[in-house]
Design a protein around this motif. Structure first.
Motif, PDB file in Angstrom:
ATOM      1  N   MET A   1       0.827  -1.196   0.000  1.00 56.87           N
ATOM      2  CA  MET A   1       0.000   0.000   0.000  1.00 56.87           C
ATOM      3  C   MET A   1       0.872   1.260   0.000  1.00 56.87           C
ATOM      4  SD  MET A   1      -3.062   1.116   2.580  1.00 56.87           S
ATOM      5  CE  MET A   1      -4.094  -0.229   2.068  1.00 56.87           C
ATOM      6  N   PHE A   2       1.981   1.213   0.766  1.00 56.35           N
ATOM      7  CA  PHE A   2       2.873   2.367   0.823  1.00 56.35           C
ATOM      8  C   PHE A   2       3.452   2.671  -0.555  1.00 56.35           C
ATOM      9  CE2 PHE A   2       7.240   3.986   1.272  1.00 56.35           C
ATOM     10  CZ  PHE A   2       6.943   5.234   1.782  1.00 56.35           C
ATOM     11  N   LYS A   3       3.915   1.655  -1.254  1.00 53.90           N
ATOM     12  CA  LYS A   3       4.488   1.849  -2.593  1.00 53.90           C
ATOM     13  C   LYS A   3       3.443   2.434  -3.543  1.00 53.90           C
ATOM     14  CE  LYS A   3       8.031  -1.683  -2.238  1.00 53.90           C
ATOM     15  NZ  LYS A   3       8.507  -2.986  -2.693  1.00 53.90           N
ATOM     16  N   LYS A   4       2.207   2.004  -3.408  1.00 53.40           N
ATOM     17  CA  LYS A   4       1.119   2.548  -4.223  1.00 53.40           C
ATOM     18  C   LYS A   4       0.986   4.044  -3.963  1.00 53.40           C
ATOM     19  CE  LYS A   4      -3.866   1.992  -4.948  1.00 53.40           C
ATOM     20  NZ  LYS A   4      -4.603   3.067  -4.304  1.00 53.40           N
ATOM     21  N   GLY A   5       1.000   4.445  -2.689  1.00 57.26           N
ATOM     22  CA  GLY A   5       0.879   5.853  -2.337  1.00 57.26           C
ATOM     23  C   GLY A   5       2.025   6.686  -2.878  1.00 57.26           C
ATOM     24  N   VAL A   6       3.250   6.166  -2.811  1.00 57.38           N
ATOM     25  CA  VAL A   6       4.414   6.885  -3.327  1.00 57.38           C
ATOM     26  C   VAL A   6       4.320   7.009  -4.850  1.00 57.38           C
ATOM     27  CG1 VAL A   6       6.931   6.809  -3.594  1.00 57.38           C
ATOM     28  CG2 VAL A   6       5.896   6.291  -1.383  1.00 57.38           C
ATOM     29  N   CYS A   7       3.864   5.957  -5.508  1.00 57.95           N
ATOM     30  CA  CYS A   7       3.690   6.021  -6.971  1.00 57.95           C
ATOM     31  C   CYS A   7       2.641   7.060  -7.345  1.00 57.95           C
ATOM     32  CB  CYS A   7       3.299   4.655  -7.524  1.00 57.95           C
ATOM     33  SG  CYS A   7       4.644   3.468  -7.553  1.00 57.95           S
ATOM     34  N   GLU A   8       1.526   7.073  -6.624  1.00 62.44           N
ATOM     35  CA  GLU A   8       0.478   8.064  -6.902  1.00 62.44           C
ATOM     36  C   GLU A   8       1.030   9.478  -6.718  1.00 62.44           C
ATOM     37  OE1 GLU A   8      -3.401   5.408  -5.504  1.00 62.44           O
ATOM     38  OE2 GLU A   8      -2.283   6.573  -4.013  1.00 62.44           O
ATOM     39  N   LYS A   9       1.809   9.671  -5.664  1.00 62.43           N
ATOM     40  CA  LYS A   9       2.411  10.989  -5.419  1.00 62.43           C
ATOM     41  C   LYS A   9       3.344  11.362  -6.563  1.00 62.43           C
ATOM     42  CE  LYS A   9       6.009  11.797  -2.955  1.00 62.43           C
ATOM     43  NZ  LYS A   9       7.116  12.145  -2.121  1.00 62.43           N
ATOM     44  N   SER A  10       4.172  10.434  -6.987  1.00 63.95           N
ATOM     45  CA  SER A  10       5.132  10.689  -8.065  1.00 63.95           C
ATOM     46  C   SER A  10       4.439  11.013  -9.380  1.00 63.95           C
ATOM     47  CB  SER A  10       6.053   9.488  -8.253  1.00 63.95           C
ATOM     48  OG  SER A  10       6.829   9.291  -7.102  1.00 63.95           O
ATOM     49  N   LEU A  11       3.267  10.443  -9.580  1.00 62.77           N
ATOM     50  CA  LEU A  11       2.513  10.699 -10.806  1.00 62.77           C
ATOM     51  C   LEU A  11       1.679  11.983 -10.729  1.00 62.77           C
ATOM     52  CD1 LEU A  11       1.291   7.067 -11.554  1.00 62.77           C
ATOM     53  CD2 LEU A  11       3.007   8.373 -12.834  1.00 62.77           C
ATOM     54  N   GLY A  12       1.684  12.621  -9.562  1.00 59.45           N
ATOM     55  CA  GLY A  12       0.917  13.854  -9.402  1.00 59.45           C
ATOM     56  C   GLY A  12      -0.520  13.625  -8.994  1.00 59.45           C
ATOM     57  N   TYR A  14      -2.264  13.490  -6.244  1.00 59.32           N
ATOM     58  CA  TYR A  14      -2.043  13.796  -4.837  1.00 59.32           C
ATOM     59  C   TYR A  14      -3.176  13.365  -3.914  1.00 59.32           C
ATOM     60  CZ  TYR A  14       1.715  16.551  -6.864  1.00 59.32           C
ATOM     61  OH  TYR A  14       2.816  16.957  -7.572  1.00 59.32           O
ATOM     62  N   GLU A  15      -4.410  13.530  -4.334  1.00 61.20           N
ATOM     63  CA  GLU A  15      -5.521  13.149  -3.455  1.00 61.20           C
ATOM     64  C   GLU A  15      -5.544  11.640  -3.197  1.00 61.20           C
ATOM     65  OE1 GLU A  15      -8.427  13.290  -0.769  1.00 61.20           O
ATOM     66  OE2 GLU A  15      -7.278  14.987  -1.526  1.00 61.20           O
ATOM     67  N   ARG A  18      -2.615  10.921  -0.907  1.00 61.96           N
ATOM     68  CA  ARG A  18      -2.896  11.330   0.474  1.00 61.96           C
ATOM     69  C   ARG A  18      -3.734  10.281   1.184  1.00 61.96           C
ATOM     70  NH1 ARG A  18      -6.987  12.736   3.208  1.00 61.96           N
ATOM     71  NH2 ARG A  18      -8.335  12.921   1.399  1.00 61.96           N
ATOM     72  N   GLN A  19      -4.796   9.826   0.523  1.00 62.59           N
ATOM     73  CA  GLN A  19      -5.685   8.837   1.141  1.00 62.59           C
ATOM     74  C   GLN A  19      -4.936   7.534   1.440  1.00 62.59           C
ATOM     75  OE1 GLN A  19      -9.064   8.437  -1.465  1.00 62.59           O
ATOM     76  NE2 GLN A  19      -9.694  10.570  -1.167  1.00 62.59           N
ATOM     77  N   THR A  20      -4.139   7.100   0.491  1.00 63.31           N
ATOM     78  CA  THR A  20      -3.384   5.858   0.674  1.00 63.31           C
ATOM     79  C   THR A  20      -2.359   6.003   1.786  1.00 63.31           C
ATOM     80  OG1 THR A  20      -3.659   5.351  -1.687  1.00 63.31           O
ATOM     81  CG2 THR A  20      -1.924   4.168  -0.505  1.00 63.31           C
ATOM     82  N   LEU A  21      -1.594   7.094   1.760  1.00 65.52           N
ATOM     83  CA  LEU A  21      -0.548   7.296   2.764  1.00 65.52           C
ATOM     84  C   LEU A  21      -1.128   7.538   4.155  1.00 65.52           C
ATOM     85  CD1 LEU A  21       1.936   9.350   0.582  1.00 65.52           C
ATOM     86  CD2 LEU A  21       2.226   6.990   1.388  1.00 65.52           C
ATOM     87  N   GLU A  22      -2.296   8.151   4.241  1.00 66.91           N
ATOM     88  CA  GLU A  22      -2.947   8.314   5.542  1.00 66.91           C
ATOM     89  C   GLU A  22      -3.293   6.961   6.146  1.00 66.91           C
ATOM     90  OE1 GLU A  22      -6.284  10.958   5.025  1.00 66.91           O
ATOM     91  OE2 GLU A  22      -5.057  12.726   5.456  1.00 66.91           O
ATOM     92  N   ARG A  23      -3.749   6.024   5.295  1.00 66.56           N
ATOM     93  CA  ARG A  23      -4.042   4.670   5.788  1.00 66.56           C
ATOM     94  C   ARG A  23      -2.775   4.000   6.311  1.00 66.56           C
ATOM     95  NH1 ARG A  23      -6.681   2.238   0.924  1.00 66.56           N
ATOM     96  NH2 ARG A  23      -7.080   4.315   0.181  1.00 66.56           N
ATOM     97  N   ALA A  39       3.730  13.865   4.640  1.00 68.22           N
ATOM     98  CA  ALA A  39       4.011  15.302   4.745  1.00 68.22           C
ATOM     99  C   ALA A  39       4.346  15.894   3.389  1.00 68.22           C
ATOM    100  CB  ALA A  39       5.169  15.526   5.716  1.00 68.22           C
ATOM    101  N   ASP A  40       5.158  15.193   2.621  1.00 70.14           N
ATOM    102  CA  ASP A  40       5.547  15.661   1.296  1.00 70.14           C
ATOM    103  C   ASP A  40       4.324  15.771   0.385  1.00 70.14           C
ATOM    104  OD1 ASP A  40       7.809  16.479  -0.285  1.00 70.14           O
ATOM    105  OD2 ASP A  40       7.625  14.610  -1.423  1.00 70.14           O
ATOM    106  N   THR A  41       3.418  14.824   0.491  1.00 68.79           N
ATOM    107  CA  THR A  41       2.182  14.863  -0.302  1.00 68.79           C
ATOM    108  C   THR A  41       1.350  16.078   0.069  1.00 68.79           C
ATOM    109  OG1 THR A  41       2.192  12.447  -0.489  1.00 68.79           O
ATOM    110  CG2 THR A  41       0.111  13.569  -0.934  1.00 68.79           C
ATOM    111  N   TYR A  42       1.207  16.314   1.371  1.00 68.16           N
ATOM    112  CA  TYR A  42       0.467  17.505   1.803  1.00 68.16           C
ATOM    113  C   TYR A  42       1.114  18.779   1.268  1.00 68.16           C
ATOM    114  CZ  TYR A  42      -2.780  15.239   5.042  1.00 68.16           C
ATOM    115  OH  TYR A  42      -3.797  14.499   5.595  1.00 68.16           O
ATOM    116  N   ALA A  43       2.440  18.850   1.307  1.00 64.63           N
ATOM    117  CA  ALA A  43       3.136  20.037   0.796  1.00 64.63           C
ATOM    118  C   ALA A  43       2.867  20.219  -0.690  1.00 64.63           C
ATOM    119  CB  ALA A  43       4.634  19.928   1.066  1.00 64.63           C
ATOM    120  N   LEU A  44       2.899  19.135  -1.441  1.00 67.57           N
ATOM    121  CA  LEU A  44       2.646  19.210  -2.883  1.00 67.57           C
ATOM    122  C   LEU A  44       1.202  19.609  -3.180  1.00 67.57           C
ATOM    123  CD1 LEU A  44       4.694  16.065  -3.937  1.00 67.57           C
ATOM    124  CD2 LEU A  44       5.249  18.453  -4.501  1.00 67.57           C
TER     125      LEU A  44
END
Length: 187
Positions: A1-12, A14-15, A18-23, A39-44
Motif C-alpha cells: 500500500m505504501f508503494k502505491k501511495g508513493v507512486c500516486e504521489k510521483s505521478l501527481g 495527490y488526493e 494522500r488517502q493511501t498514505l494516511e491509511r 508530509a511531502d504529499t500535503y506540501a505538494l
C-alpha cells in the motif's frame, strides 16, 4: 500500500496518494519514512500546515529512516539545500534537518504532548544525556537528536505555561550543547 501511495504521489495524483498514505500512517504512526511521504504529499497539495505537522513528527521519531531523495516538495527541499550549505551530508543531514527546521521557521507547527508522550520525551532526553558522557558515543548524532528533543520540551513547557525556571534550565542545556544553535534559537 505504501508503494502505491508513493507512486500516486510521483505521478501527481495527490488526493489518492494522500488517502493511501494516511491509511499507511494510521497503521504505522511512528514510522518516519511513511510520515515524511505523507508530509511531502500535503506540501505538494498546498496544505502547508499539515505538511509542517507531519514533517516535524517524521523528523522527531527517526530522522535517519527518512530517505531525502524521495521528497519532492519545494518546502522541504529548500530546507535540505540550506542545511547542506552548512556542510552537512547524509546521514548527519537528516539529524540536523529538524534542528534547522525549527531555527529557519519551517517546523513551526507545535502540538500539545499527551502525558505518555511527555514521559517518553523525558526518558529519551535522559538517555541521550547519558550517552553524551560515554567517550565512545557518536556525539555528531547525539547532539542534534538531543537539541531536537529540547526544542520539543520547550514547546511543551510553553504550551502548558510551565514555570519559567524549567524553560531557563532547558535553554541553559541548549547553550551548553551548542552555543551557535542557542543564539539562533533565542533570536
Amino acid at each position: 500500500m505504501f508503494k502505491k501511495g508513493v507512486c500516486e504521489k510521483s505521478l501527481g495524483d495527490y488526493e489518492p496518494a494522500r488517502q493511501t498514505l494516511e491509511r499507511v500512517v494510521r497503521e504505522f504512526p511512528r514510522r518516519s519514512f511513511f510520515l515524511s511521504q505523507l508530509a511531502d504529499t500535503y506540501a505538494l497539495m498546498g496544505e502547508v500546515h499539515l505538511a509542517k505537522v507531519f514533517f516535524r513528527e517524521a523528523f522527531f521519531h527517526n530522522p535517519a529512516e527518512i530517505e531525502l531523495a524521495f521528497l519532492e516538495s519545494e518546502m522541504i527541499n529548500r530546507l535540505i539545500s540550506r542545511v547542506k550549505e552548512l556542510g552537512y551530508e547524509p546521514p548527519l543531514l537528516q539529524e540536523w534537518l529538524p534542528v534547522y527546521g525549527v531555527l529557519y521557521g519551517v517546523f513551526t507547527v507545535k502540538r500539545e504532548l499527551k502525558s505518555l508522550e511527555y514521559g517518553k520525551l523525558r526518558q529519551s532526553i535522559y538517555a541521550l544525556e547519558g550517552e553524551l558522557t560515554d567517550e565512545h558515543a557518536d556525539r555528531r548524532t547525539i547532539i542534534p537528536r538531543l537539541l531536537n528533543r529540547y526544542f520539543w520540551l520547550m514547546d511543551h513547557y510553553r504550551i502548558n505555561n510551565e514555570e519559567p525556571l524549567k524553560i531557563q534550565d532547558t535553554l541553559y542545556k541548549i547553550r551548553l550543547l551548542d552555543e551557535k544553535i542557542y543564539e539562533l534559537y533565542i533570536h
